[in-house]
Scaffold this active site. Structure first.
Site, PDB file in Angstrom:
ATOM      1  CG  ASP A 237      15.133  12.851  19.578  1.00 46.46           C
ATOM      2  OD1 ASP A 237      14.723  11.559  19.410  1.00 46.46           O
ATOM      3  OD2 ASP A 237      15.521  13.179  18.374  1.00 46.46           O
TER       4      ASP A 237
ATOM      5  NE  ARG B  83      23.124   6.308  20.074  1.00 45.25           N
ATOM      6  CZ  ARG B  83      24.199   7.081  20.431  1.00 45.25           C
ATOM      7  NH1 ARG B  83      24.985   7.037  21.480  1.00 45.25           N
ATOM      8  NH2 ARG B  83      23.629   8.876  19.667  1.00 45.25           N
TER       9      ARG B  83
ATOM     10  NE  ARG C  15      20.232   3.322  15.047  1.00 53.04           N
ATOM     11  CZ  ARG C  15      19.602   3.584  15.410  1.00 53.04           C
ATOM     12  NH1 ARG C  15      18.372   2.919  16.033  1.00 53.04           N
ATOM     13  NH2 ARG C  15      19.789   4.539  16.743  1.00 53.04           N
TER      14      ARG C  15
END
Length: 340
Positions: free
Chosen positions: A103, A172, A178
């Site tokens: 990230d 997302r 998910r």
């Protein structure tokens, strides 16, 4: 994590700015609020407490990346998860932060230091599919969810090269969300990071571990970054005990490749540096990189091998060299918008 060490006496905070906790007080670890972030921060908190002899408390920080419903590529890539944590560091609200290394933007601001990159978890991507299916067993037209252009590019390329037909679907949400798309039947499969599922204790959900020959992971995938203010020398030194030098060299080379391609975190770039051993002796480091169009029609995939980097500059050079070769083969035209 690193091998447990005997707790050592904490050093004084002489010269530290006002507002820093004294040496007996709890250290404040800034973390995103997601279940995964809390899980991996909890692991780091235990390790930091061992090496400093001080308690560590988690401070939950909400980031724009957590609250926005837009796709990451639209809101500036995964760096959106980092800004709020760094602001809290600057304001003295926390003493250090834990990030998923993939990230972190590739440019490191002078006011912060990556005090430790602990031993990396499994860097691979994994499939969570209905009916326990492996990737090559997915039916024609299978809908495969991922929020990553990198994964889309490589999954579509693999499918095309092996006579499969799949549809990659942009999604997302957290891990539960998910996997829920598969459980509900909305998608046939989703692709996630092995390390995240491992830290959540959810490895049993995996139906297929995707070989790095099929899908190269994101630069830094599976590794954590422990970041603190550069001027807090005592804390930098203490956190440094959790650093794994081989992991740091590998992710430095991977992130150098990403930076040299001038690609943002949301670009379809995969990279993995691994160590090549002759028996028990580590001889060389191999760096592989890939960039491609999200439909998988065009991929540039190359690798290079060299001595294991012994310095930050050597690791950076390995990444830059491979990036130059990839650019010469046309990688620049495959990345969509260039990040400046």
């Amino acid at each position: 994590m690193s091998e447990p060490r005997e707790p050592r006496a904490p050093q004084g905070q002489a010269g530290a700015p006002q507002g820093r906790p004294d040496e007996k007080a709890a250290l404040r670890l800034g973390t995103r609020r997601s279940k995964l972030a809390m899980a991996q921060s909890g692991l780091v908190a235990q390790a930091v407490s061992q090496v400093t002899g001080r308690p560590v408390e988690l401070v939950e920080i909400t980031t724009y990346g957590d609250t926005s419903r837009e796709h990451l590529a639209q809101i500036g890539g995964t760096g959106v998860f980092v800004t709020a944590l760094r602001e809290a560091l600057l304001l003295g609200e926390i003493d250090f932060a834990v990030h998923s290394l993939k990230d972190l933007p590739t440019g490191q601001p002078d006011e912060f230091v990556l005090a430790a990159v602990p031993l990396r978890e499994d860097p691979r991507d994994v499939l969570v599919a209905r009916d326990g299916l492996r990737f090559e067993e997915l039916p024609d037209g299978a809908r495969v969810g991922t929020g990553s252009p990198r994964r889309m590019a490589q999954l579509n390329a693999y499918a095309r090269n092996h006579g499969m037909t799949i549809e990659t679907v942009a999604i997302r949400g957290n891990v539960d969300t998910r996997i829920g798309y598969v459980r509900s039947g909305e998608l046939d499969a989703v692709v996630l990071a092995a390390a995240g599922l491992g830290r959540l204790g959810r490895i049993e959900d995996v139906t297929d571990f995707l070989s790095v020959d099929t899908v190269l992971p994101a630069p830094g995938q599976g590794a954590l970054a422990i970041e603190c203010a550069a001027d807090n020398a005592d804390l930098v030194a203490a956190l440094g005990e959790l650093d794994d030098p081989f992991t740091r060299a590998a992710v430095t080379a991977e992130r150098s490749l990403l930076a040299a391609l001038e690609a943002g975190c949301s670009a379809p770039v995969g990279a993995l540096a691994d160590l090549l051993a002759d028996g028990q002796i580590v001889k060389e480091m191999r760096l592989r990189g890939v960039v491609g169009t999200t439909d998988g029609t065009t991929l540039v995939q190359l690798s290079t091998t060299g001595p294991v980097p012994e310095t930050h500059d050597q690791a950076m050079a390995l990444g830059r060299e491979l990036a130059a070769e990839m650019l010469a083969k046309g990688a620049a035209g495959l990345m969509g918008e260039r990040a400046h």
